[in-house]
Scaffold this motif. Structure first.
Motif, PDB file in Angstrom:
ATOM      1  N   PHE A 288       0.827  -1.201   0.000  1.00  0.00           N
ATOM      2  CA  PHE A 288       0.000   0.000   0.000  1.00  0.00           C
ATOM      3  C   PHE A 288       0.868   1.262   0.000  1.00  0.00           C
ATOM      4  O   PHE A 288       1.894   1.328   0.677  1.00  0.00           O
ATOM      5  N   ASN A 289       0.392   2.255  -0.730  1.00  0.00           N
ATOM      6  CA  ASN A 289       1.111   3.520  -0.844  1.00  0.00           C
ATOM      7  C   ASN A 289       0.505   4.518   0.138  1.00  0.00           C
ATOM      8  O   ASN A 289      -0.371   5.302  -0.213  1.00  0.00           O
ATOM      9  N   PHE A 290       0.971   4.469   1.369  1.00  0.00           N
ATOM     10  CA  PHE A 290       0.388   5.333   2.396  1.00  0.00           C
ATOM     11  C   PHE A 290       0.826   6.787   2.249  1.00  0.00           C
ATOM     12  O   PHE A 290       0.122   7.697   2.689  1.00  0.00           O
ATOM     13  N   ASP A 291       1.985   7.034   1.635  1.00  0.00           N
ATOM     14  CA  ASP A 291       2.399   8.419   1.422  1.00  0.00           C
ATOM     15  C   ASP A 291       1.383   9.146   0.548  1.00  0.00           C
ATOM     16  O   ASP A 291       1.093  10.329   0.762  1.00  0.00           O
ATOM     17  N   TYR A 292       0.827   8.455  -0.437  1.00  0.00           N
ATOM     18  CA  TYR A 292      -0.190   9.060  -1.291  1.00  0.00           C
ATOM     19  C   TYR A 292      -1.480   9.265  -0.515  1.00  0.00           C
ATOM     20  O   TYR A 292      -2.138  10.305  -0.638  1.00  0.00           O
ATOM     21  N   LEU A 293      -1.851   8.291   0.311  1.00  0.00           N
ATOM     22  CA  LEU A 293      -3.087   8.401   1.072  1.00  0.00           C
ATOM     23  C   LEU A 293      -3.080   9.627   1.979  1.00  0.00           C
ATOM     24  O   LEU A 293      -4.090  10.319   2.099  1.00  0.00           O
ATOM     25  N   VAL A 294      -1.952   9.893   2.632  1.00  0.00           N
ATOM     26  CA  VAL A 294      -1.916  10.993   3.597  1.00  0.00           C
ATOM     27  C   VAL A 294      -1.524  12.319   2.964  1.00  0.00           C
ATOM     28  O   VAL A 294      -1.502  13.349   3.649  1.00  0.00           O
ATOM     29  N   ALA A 295      -1.235  12.335   1.667  1.00  0.00           N
ATOM     30  CA  ALA A 295      -0.853  13.596   1.024  1.00  0.00           C
ATOM     31  C   ALA A 295      -2.026  14.570   1.030  1.00  0.00           C
ATOM     32  O   ALA A 295      -3.164  14.193   0.751  1.00  0.00           O
ATOM     33  N   PRO A 296      -1.801  15.832   1.339  1.00  0.00           N
ATOM     34  CA  PRO A 296      -2.886  16.816   1.321  1.00  0.00           C
ATOM     35  C   PRO A 296      -3.324  17.145  -0.101  1.00  0.00           C
ATOM     36  O   PRO A 296      -2.632  16.814  -1.074  1.00  0.00           O
ATOM     37  N   TRP A 297      -4.461  17.823  -0.202  1.00  0.00           N
ATOM     38  CA  TRP A 297      -4.978  18.248  -1.509  1.00  0.00           C
ATOM     39  C   TRP A 297      -4.168  19.460  -1.954  1.00  0.00           C
ATOM     40  O   TRP A 297      -4.587  20.599  -1.871  1.00  0.00           O
ATOM     41  N   ASP A 298      -2.990  19.178  -2.452  1.00  0.00           N
ATOM     42  CA  ASP A 298      -2.022  20.210  -2.812  1.00  0.00           C
ATOM     43  C   ASP A 298      -1.229  19.696  -4.016  1.00  0.00           C
ATOM     44  O   ASP A 298      -0.718  18.568  -3.988  1.00  0.00           O
ATOM     45  N   PRO A 299      -1.108  20.487  -5.079  1.00  0.00           N
ATOM     46  CA  PRO A 299      -0.485  19.962  -6.299  1.00  0.00           C
ATOM     47  C   PRO A 299       0.968  19.547  -6.109  1.00  0.00           C
ATOM     48  O   PRO A 299       1.396  18.517  -6.625  1.00  0.00           O
ATOM     49  N   ALA A 300       1.737  20.329  -5.359  1.00  0.00           N
ATOM     50  CA  ALA A 300       3.145  19.989  -5.167  1.00  0.00           C
ATOM     51  C   ALA A 300       3.295  18.703  -4.364  1.00  0.00           C
ATOM     52  O   ALA A 300       4.110  17.829  -4.691  1.00  0.00           O
ATOM     53  N   ALA A 301       2.493  18.555  -3.310  1.00  0.00           N
ATOM     54  CA  ALA A 301       2.587  17.364  -2.472  1.00  0.00           C
ATOM     55  C   ALA A 301       2.166  16.116  -3.246  1.00  0.00           C
ATOM     56  O   ALA A 301       2.811  15.055  -3.146  1.00  0.00           O
ATOM     57  N   LEU A 302       1.083  16.229  -4.005  1.00  0.00           N
ATOM     58  CA  LEU A 302       0.619  15.076  -4.771  1.00  0.00           C
ATOM     59  C   LEU A 302       1.642  14.675  -5.838  1.00  0.00           C
ATOM     60  O   LEU A 302       1.953  13.489  -5.999  1.00  0.00           O
ATOM     61  N   ARG A 303       2.167  15.658  -6.551  1.00  0.00           N
ATOM     62  CA  ARG A 303       3.123  15.322  -7.605  1.00  0.00           C
ATOM     63  C   ARG A 303       4.391  14.707  -7.018  1.00  0.00           C
ATOM     64  O   ARG A 303       4.925  13.734  -7.566  1.00  0.00           O
ATOM     65  N   GLU A 304       4.881  15.259  -5.928  1.00  0.00           N
ATOM     66  CA  GLU A 304       6.087  14.712  -5.327  1.00  0.00           C
ATOM     67  C   GLU A 304       5.867  13.259  -4.892  1.00  0.00           C
ATOM     68  O   GLU A 304       6.726  12.390  -5.098  1.00  0.00           O
ATOM     69  N   THR A 305       4.708  12.989  -4.299  1.00  0.00           N
ATOM     70  CA  THR A 305       4.411  11.632  -3.867  1.00  0.00           C
ATOM     71  C   THR A 305       4.311  10.677  -5.044  1.00  0.00           C
ATOM     72  O   THR A 305       4.840   9.558  -5.002  1.00  0.00           O
TER      73      THR A 305
END
Length: 549
Positions: A288-305
C-alpha cells in the motif's frame, strides 16, 4: 473466472475493493455484516467494475479489535459464517470474475488463541512463541520498556506470575515472537490452508512490524512508532531487515500455486526506498502507498508523492498501488473538505467532531481525486462506501463507540469507528437503509440521520451520482490500453496549480487544484469530467480525462 487478457499479471493493474465485513451487508439480521451478505452483493461488485475483493479478517475472534485479534486462523468467526460459507464465497466470486484476498494477521494473535492460553499456563516452550519479559523496578512492577501501544497506554501487560507480555496494539493482541521457527512454520501452514481453498492472495497486516530487536531497547522517543527518528532499519520494531526473509519464504509458498497468487503489504515505512524493498523480486508483489493516502490536496505534495513512488518502485520492477481511504483512516471526502489540514503521520481519528469540514468541498475534491488516482500507473484500491461518496461520521454517540482506541486513550481519542459505519444500500428498505433485512437487530454501529441520501439504490442510474461516476471511471480504465500498468509523463511543470499528465497511447488527465477555472489543453475528445465544465473550462477542484493525439 476471466483472467486479465494480457501478459501483465492481474495484480499489477487491478482495482481491488476492500470489504470491511462487519459493515458491508448483513444477511442474517443480527446487525453484523457476514459472508452471506457479501455473496448477495457480488453482482453489484461485478457491475461496479472491480477485479478483486480484499476482505478484512474473517477468522474466529473475540473481537477485541474487530477481528484483528485472531483466535483461530483456520476457522471463520461464527457471526460471519463458516469455513464452508467462505469456500462458497470463493467459488461464487470467481464465477463473477472476481478474485478474493483475505487479510492475514501475523504480528499478533488473540489472547484467546490456544498458543497464548498455553503460554499463560506456562506450558513448556509456549511462552517463547510470544514476547515475555521480566519487569523493571522494585519487584519487576514496571514495564520492561517504554514502548507505547498504538491504541494508547503501555505496550506491556503483566500476568499473574509477575512477568510481562508485549502487545503493540490491544492487550488482547499479544505480539508473536518471529525468532521462533514454530511461528514461521505455523503461518506458512495457514497460507497453504487458504490457498488450497482457492483464495487469490493475502493482505498482510502490520507487515513492517513482525521482527523485534532481541535486546528490546527503550525508544529514544516513546512517541516514535513509525521509525522517523531512527536510521533505516534501526527502530526496535518497525521495518527491521529481518522481515524481508519472512516474505521471501511466503513468496515461495505462493509460487507453489497456479493463477498468480499475490500479497499486498500494509507496511508503514519511514521512507519510500524502504517500502520498495518489500516488493523487490522474490518478495511481496505489492504494498500500500500510504504516502499518497496521507498527502494533502495540494499539487506539489501530490506530484512529489506520485514521482517518488513510481520512481522507487520502477527501480525494483514493482507496480504502485494507489489508495484514498481504508478502515483505519478518516474518509477522504472529509479529509479533503477541511479548510486546513493538520500535519498528521496517520489521519486515523478525530478527538471530536470537526465542525470545519466543508462536506460539499470535500465531495467535489473527492470526485477529482478519483480521476487522478485511476489515471496513475499501477493498481488501485476502493474502500467500501467510497463509491457512494460516504463522508466520515464524526458524531457517533460516545456510548456507541467500539474502537479500542476510545477506551485506551481514557476516552479522549474517538478512534476509527467513523469510517466503519454500516453501508446504506436502500433509501427505503428498513431502519438500517438496507444493511440488514426488515425486522433485524440494530446495526453494530449506528447510522447517522440522512444516511439514506447516500444509498446505492438512490444513486443507481443517476448520471450525476458518485456511484455512476465510479462505474464509468472503472469501465473506461479497464477498456483504455493507456491505463493500468505502465509509465506516465508530466506535461505540467513542478509547482503548477494544475496537474497535467499523459499516458500512452493518447490519454491525458488534467486536475485543477487552483482557485479559478482554466482552459483545457489541446485535445481530440473529452472522455470524462469529475464535474461539468464551466463554459468549456475546467473549474476549481475538478478533473478531466482527454483523448489526445
Amino acid at each position: 473466472m476471466t483472467d486479465t487478457p494480457s501478459d501483465t499479471p492481474w495484480w499489477r493493474e487491478a482495482v481491488i475493493y476492500q470489504v470491511y465485513i462487519r459493515s458491508f451487508a448483513d444477511a442474517d439480521g443480527d446487525g453484523i455484516g457476514d459472508i452471506a451478505g457479501i455473496r448477495e452483493k457480488l453482482p453489484y461488485l461485478a457491475e461496479l467494475g472491480v477485479d478483486a475483493l480484499w476482505i478484512n479478517p474473517w477468522y474466529a475472534s473475540p473481537q477485541a479489535d474487530a477481528g484483528y485479534d485472531v483466535a483461530d486462523y483456520r476457522a471463520i468467526e461464527p457471526a460471519y459464517g463458516t469455513v464452508s460459507d467462505a469456500e462458497k464465497l470463493i467459488v461464487d466470486a470467481h464465477e463473477h470474475g472476481l478474485r478474493l484476498i483475505p487479510d492475514i494477521v501475523p504480528n499478533h494473535t488473540s489472547d484467546q488463541h490456544v498458543w497464548f492460553r498455553a503460554a499463560l499456563a506456562d506450558e513448556p516452550g509456549a511462552r517463547d512463541r510470544y514476547v515475555f519479559r521480566p519487569g523493571r523496578g522494585p519487584d519487576g512492577a514496571e514495564p520492561p520498556t517504554n514502548w507505547r501501544s498504538h491504541f494508547g497506554g503501555p505496550a506491556w501487560t503483566r500476568v499473574e506470575d509477575g512477568s510481562w507480555y508485549l502487545h503493540l496494539f490491544d492487550p488482547g493482541q499479544p505480539d508473536l515472537n518471529w525468532a521462533n521457527p514454530e511461528v514461521a512454520a505455523e503461518f506458512e501452514a495457514v497460507l497453504r490452508f487458504w490457498f488450497d481453498r482457492g483464495v487469490d492472495g493475502f493482505r498482510i497486516d502490520v507487515a513492517h512490524g513482525l521482527v523485534k530487536d532481541p535486546d528490546l531497547p527503550d525508544l529514544t522517543d516513546a512517541a516514535d512508532q513509525l521509525g522517523r527518528s531512527y536510521p533505516p532499519g534501526g527502530h526496535p520494531y518497525v521495518d527491521r531487515d529481518g522481515v524481508l526473509e519472512i516474505y521471501e519464504a511466503w513468496r515461495r509458498v505462493a509460487d507453489e500455486y497456479p493463477g498468480d497468487r499475490m500479497f499486498v503489504a500494509e507496511a508503514w515505512t519511514p521512507a519510500p526506498d524502504r517500502l520498495a524493498r518489500y516488493v523487490a523480486p522474490g518478495r511481496l508483489h505489492t504494498a500500500f502507498n500510504f504516502d499518497y493516502l496521507v498527502a494533502p490536496w495540494d499539487p506539489a505534495a501530490l506530484r512529489e508523492t506520485i514521482d517518488t513512488t513510481t520512481g522507487r518502485l520502477r527501480e525494483v520492477g514493482a507496480s504502485a498501488t494507489w489508495v484514498l481511504s481504508n478502515h483505519d483512516v478518516v474518509r477522504h471526502p472529509s479529509r479533503y473538505g477541511r479548510p486546513t489540514r493538520e500535519v498528521e503521520e496517520v489521519p486515523t481519528s478525530t478527538v471530536a467532531r470537526d465542525d470545519r469540514t466543508d462536506v460539499a468541498l470535500g465531495a467535489r475534491r473527492a470526485r477529482a481525486a478519483l480521476l487522478l488516482e485511476a489515471a496513475l500507473p499501477g493498481g488501485m484500491y476502493v474502500y467500501q462506501g467510497e463509491e457512494l461518496g460516504l463522508p466520515e461520521v464524526e458524531d457517533i454517540p460516545s456510548d456507541a463507540l467500539q474502537d479500542p482506541t476510545w477506551r485506551r486513550s481514557d476516552y479522549t481519542v474517538r478512534g476509527r469507528d467513523g469510517c466503519r459505519v454500516p453501508l446504506p444500500w436502500s433509501a427505503t428498505d428498513g431502519a438500517s437503509t438496507g444493511f440488514s433485512p426488515e425486522g433485524a437487530d440494530a446495526p453494530w454501529l449506528p447510522q447517522p440521520a440522512g444516511w439514506d441520501a447516500y444509498a446505492a439504490d438512490r444513486q443507481q442510474g443517476d448520471p450525476d451520482s458518485v456511484l455512476e461516476l465510479y462505474r464509468t471511471v472503472l469501465r473506461l480504465r479497464r477498456a483504455d490500453p493507456a491505463l493500468g500498468d505502465g509509465e506516465l509523463a508530466w506535461v505540467s511543470a513542478p509547482g503548477d496549480a494544475v496537474l497535467h499528465l499523459r499516458r500512452e497511447p493518447g490519454f491525458a488527465c488534467v486536475v485543477n487544484l487552483g482557485a479559478e477555472p482554466v482552459d483545457l489543453p489541446a485535445h481530440d475528445e473529452v472522455l470524462l469530467t469529475s464535474v461539468p465544465l464551466e463554459d468549456g473550462r475546467l473549474g476549481a477542484d475538478a478533473a478531466v480525462w482527454l483523448r489526445v493525439s
